[in-house]
Design an enzyme around this catalytic site. Structure first.
Site, mmCIF file in Angstrom:
data_model
loop_
_atom_site.group_PDB
_atom_site.id
_atom_site.type_symbol
_atom_site.label_atom_id
_atom_site.label_comp_id
_atom_site.label_asym_id
_atom_site.label_seq_id
_atom_site.Cartn_x
_atom_site.Cartn_y
_atom_site.Cartn_z
ATOM 1 N N CYS A 137 0.850 -1.189 0.000
ATOM 2 C CA CYS A 137 0.000 0.000 0.000
ATOM 3 C C CYS A 137 0.883 1.235 0.000
ATOM 4 O O CYS A 137 2.070 1.160 0.342
ATOM 5 C CB CYS A 137 -0.945 0.003 1.201
ATOM 6 N N CYS A 141 2.810 1.948 3.214
ATOM 7 C CA CYS A 141 3.974 1.070 3.351
ATOM 8 C C CYS A 141 5.132 1.621 2.528
ATOM 9 O O CYS A 141 6.294 1.646 2.970
ATOM 10 C CB CYS A 141 3.647 -0.336 2.871
ATOM 11 N N ASP A 186 -2.509 5.812 -40.055
ATOM 12 C CA ASP A 186 -1.684 5.781 -41.253
ATOM 13 C C ASP A 186 -2.254 4.738 -42.216
ATOM 14 O O ASP A 186 -2.828 3.733 -41.782
ATOM 15 C CB ASP A 186 -0.246 5.428 -40.875
#
Length: 839
Positions: A93, A96, A490
């Site tokens: 997380c 952390c 393209d």
């Protein structure tokens, strides 16, 4: 040459950049200087790359001594920072990650630190004096185990392993203690023994069980909270530690035990769900086989680890096996499942001379492949690396949420403290009641679910795309595709195959199609022109054998076509202009009135053509074919034309279907091409594009992209091309998408998004995935905010308790946003059926 002795079990490898070591004599000096050190197990000076690889025993010498010996030889060691990557699986997380960053911030010789909680990795830029062990110790001081990648068996943890961890066992014991304590206190109070009174408060046996649960289940939380405090990180571990300690100290052991157990359960579930998300990256890593069968020069076969293959090795691959390295087929033929790389479900036939990729699977047959890239430079290895690197650059949403969380959390913590203290002091309210309100707000203050809502969605989307043959180079590109409502396409190599092929064969004067192809193929056999090669190839595919004819007197008529004698008859294959001029001649010799003649055109005199037949061809058939964007070639003899062959860059079968799906998704498709107006108009009409721009030079394509972007204000323009000749326009567009990037270094390195196979059907999939990813991120962010707001509003009224805050606000929302993000793994490309392609 490498000079070595038997390495010790603890031998380490040091790689140094020595740019001035650029000749064999330089290498000898460096080798001799370093070789004087004790504990040197091997020295490999690589002159071509300016690198020195040294194996050494760290118990007898060290990096600093080796560097000093290189300098003593008269060569500077480049001080550019190296990059150390470590696996930190428990860092799952943002809070952390902040603790890890703070722990590494004060280390000497450590530069930039990148934490990636979505995959549990930390990347550290290390200087000359940095030591891996010091970095590992610093991370462990923050409360997390760290393993340098390459030293462990598996850098991504097995999701099921979390339930066998020490923390899981402690949480289970704590839950049992809480359950027994609740049974005694609430269900069977008569059996709950009174143990005594402390500070006027009576304690029963159930209270001891609650305190024991806090000790067993809460120890990991308190330990991490201590590390958080030491690293000045106001994160969930610190806040929960404060809440648990305060609950026990305030004579609320039940609330403290509930907080410890439920939060531990939440942490385990969050770790499990995050490991499942990381599992998608493990699937990519597992695509490459572990071993390879090498054929030696004496004909013997040897099984070796795939990562030890060297360029030039010849590997043997049998049915059902994975190809272990990128290379070229030398012997055998087989259908190869290339879906791990390109995402295409239809196997591709491979013959000698064709390229194959590591991780692809042999369907049948037998191949011998010459290795052309090392394991860490294979296409699949680069894909894995790029997917990992895609997390490094935060999206705009992530940056905003991080800034929001840095303000939100302190504010709610202050409100929690105020709620616990002010009402009792100011109004004489119950300390016990408002303490629990403050404790509830403290739990709500952690924005874990909010902060992980975006990165976990990005990781899920990017890894899902990679498994389907679409490489997305970063979360911001994933978001940007879905936000773009204009796609510039393209023509050559994207909407078309980029290769000329025969589209029409029209016989004249009673000739058959096979006869025209036979004569045209025989005449063009010696031509090197792409049109001639296309005609010869089509003739062979049609079962016509041009080689069956006797061909002589071949001549290339520059700018017009070719001429050759086929079975004794002179044949012409060329532009309509050649026969138009021939048809205008009244004689085979120069005219007496000074008019146009073959001699004046530079050709030898030929018999007069049939004027009526020539005019029919020139005035009716040819203009129609040219209006369709095709190049027209006339096949004829001295007597006149016998047939017409039309050649064109063939439109991809899936182009029309792709354009239709994109338009259904609300994307405005614009075709860009340097080709002529007629060809552009014909191709655009065939694939269903209403807006096109023809005869564009590369700088004009770039300018057109800018105009499209300015025209749409904040809306973004994406462009898809072949990744090489459209590089300026691709770089200018908000998102550059390269076609057919498998095996193409340029496209892989420069494109924002790379379609690994030449498969246009991946474009609608890319837009669908990006749109759903943006939707999931918005759902996660707003639902997290809404749930936090509702819980915070209900806490002062006693509607929301600590249990609600943990189960719903923390554990529930973290699991919810992760599960919601995992839905992106279920987005699959739509494959058109034969009828849709034909239509």
């Amino acid at each position: 040459m490498t000079e070595s002795v038997a390495p010790s079990d603890s031998s380490r490898t040091l790689e140094l950049q020595v740019p001035e070591m650029d000749c064999p004599s330089c290498a000898t000096k460096v080798r001799n200087s370093v070789g004087r050190l004790a504990g040197i197990d091997g020295i490999d000076p690589r002159v071509t790359s300016g690198r020195l690889v040294v194996e050494y025993d760290p118990t007898r010498t060290d990096e600093a001594s080796i560097r000093e010996r290189v300098r003593a030889a008269g060569y500077a060691v480049e001080d550019a920072a190296a990059e150390l990557t470590l696996s930190v699986p428990e860092m799952d997380c943002p809070s952390c990650a902040t603790k890890v960053e703070n722990a590494l911030a004060d280390l000497e010789d450590v530069g930039e630190v990148e934490t990636r909680p979505a995959t549990g990795r930390v990347t550290v830029a290390t200087g000359e004096g940095a030591d891996t062990g010091t970095v590992v110790e610093a991370i462990e001081s923050a409360g997390y185990e760290a393993t340098p990648i390459g030293d462990g068996d598996d850098v991504i943890a097995d999701p099921a392993a979390v339930w066998r961890s020490r923390r899981a066992v402690g949480t289970g014991i704590g839950a049992v203690l809480v359950a027994v304590g609740m049974g005694l206190e609430f269900a069977l109070p008569a059996l709950d023994p009174a143990l005594g009174t402390i500070a006027g408060r009576t304690y029963a046996g159930s209270h001891l069980l609650f305190i024991a649960a806090v000790v067993v289940a809460g120890t990991p939380i308190l330990r991490n909270g201590y590390y958080s405090a030491r690293n000045r990180s106001l994160d969930i571990e610190f806040l929960m530690s404060v809440g648990i300690v305060a609950s026990v100290a305030a004579h609320h052991p039940f609330e403290g035990a509930i907080l410890a157990v439920l939060f531990s359960v939440a942490a385990l579930l969050e770790r499990f769900s995050m490991d499942r998300a990381r599992d998608s990256l493990r699937e990519l890593m597992d695509l490459s086989p572990d071993t390879a069968t090498v054929r030696r020069e004496d004909g013997s076969e040897e099984t070796v680890p795939a990562d030890e293959l060297a360029i030039g090795d010849r590997v043997v691959v049998r049915p059902g096996e994975k190809i272990p390295a990128d290379g070229t087929v030398r012997e055998g033929s087989s259908a190869v499942d290339q879906s791990p790389i390109t995402g295409e479900s239809v196997p591709e036939d491979k013959e000698p001379g064709e390229e194959v990729y590591a991780g692809t699977i042999l369907e049948s047959g037998y191949l011998e492949v010459d290795v052309e890239s090392e394991a860490d430079e294979s296409t699949i290895a680069r894909i894995v690396r790029m997917v990992e690197d895609a997390e490094r650059e935060q999206t705009e949403r992530e940056q905003f949420i991080d800034r929001f969380a840095s303000v939100y959390t302190p504010i709610v913590v202050v409100l929690a403290a105020a709620a616990a203290i002010l009402p009792p002091l100011a109004f004489g309210a119950s300390w016990s009641y408002w303490f629990l309100v403050g404790l509830t707000l403290l739990v709500i203050s952690c924005p874990c679910a909010l902060v992980i809502s975006t990165p976990v969605s990005v990781v899920s989307g990017i890894t899902s795309a990679a498994k389907n043959g679409v490489l997305i180079k970063g979360g911001r590109h994933l978001e940007a595709v879905g936000e773009s409502d204009v796609l510039a396409v393209d023509k050559t190599g994207t909407l078309t195959t980029g290769e000329l092929s025969v589209t029409d064969v029209i016989p004249l004067e009673g000739a058959s199609e096979d006869e025209i192809l036979r004569r045209a193929g025989a005449t063009e056999r010696r031509s090197e022109h792409p049109i001639g090669q296309a005609i010869v190839g089509y003739a062979e595919e049609s079962g016509v054998e041009p080689d069956d004819h006797d061909v002589s007197a071949f001549e290339a008529l520059t700018g017009k076509g070719v001429r050759a004698d086929v079975d004794g008859t002179t044949h012409y294959v060329g532009k309509p202009d050649l026969f138009e001029r021939l048809a205008d001649l009244e004689h085979t010799h120069a005219t007496t009135d000074g008019g146009l003649s073959l001699e004046s055109m530079g050709y030898e005199p030929e018999p007069q053509c049939d004027r009526e037949a020539c005019l029919d061809v020139l005035n009716e058939v040819v203009p129609e074919l040219q209006a369709e964007g095709k190049t027209v070639v006339i096949v004829g003899t001295e007597d006149g034309p016998i047939g017409v062959v039309a050649v064109a860059d063939r439109v991809r079968p899936e182009a029309e279907w792709t354009v239709s799906r994109l338009q259904e998704q609300g994307v405005r498709v614009v075709m860009l091409t340097g080709d002529n107006e007629g060809t552009a108009r014909a191709i655009a009409a065939e694939v269903g594009i209403e807006e096109y721009h023809a005869e564009l030079l590369p700088d004009e394509k770039l300018e057109l992209i800018r105009n499209l972007e300015s025209e749409h204000g904040e809306n973004r323009v994406a462009m898809v091309g072949d990744g090489i000749n459209d590089a300026p326009a691709l770089a200018t567009a908000e998102v550059g998408i390269a076609m057919g990037a498998a095996g193409t270094d340029t496209a892989l390195e420069t494109a924002d998004v790379a379609l690994m196979g030449d498969d246009l059907t991946r474009l609608p999939y890319l837009y669908e995935l990006s749109g759903k990813a943006n939707g999931v991120i918005r759902q996660n962010v707003w639902s997290s905010l809404a749930v936090k707001a509702v819980l915070a509003a209900g806490a002062p009224f006693g509607i929301v308790t600590v249990i609600h805050a943990v189960v719903i606000g923390d554990m529930g929302m973290s699991l919810g946003v992760t599960g919601n993000a995992m839905r992106l793994a279920g987005v699959e490309p739509e494959t058109p059926d034969a009828d849709e392609l034909a239509g």
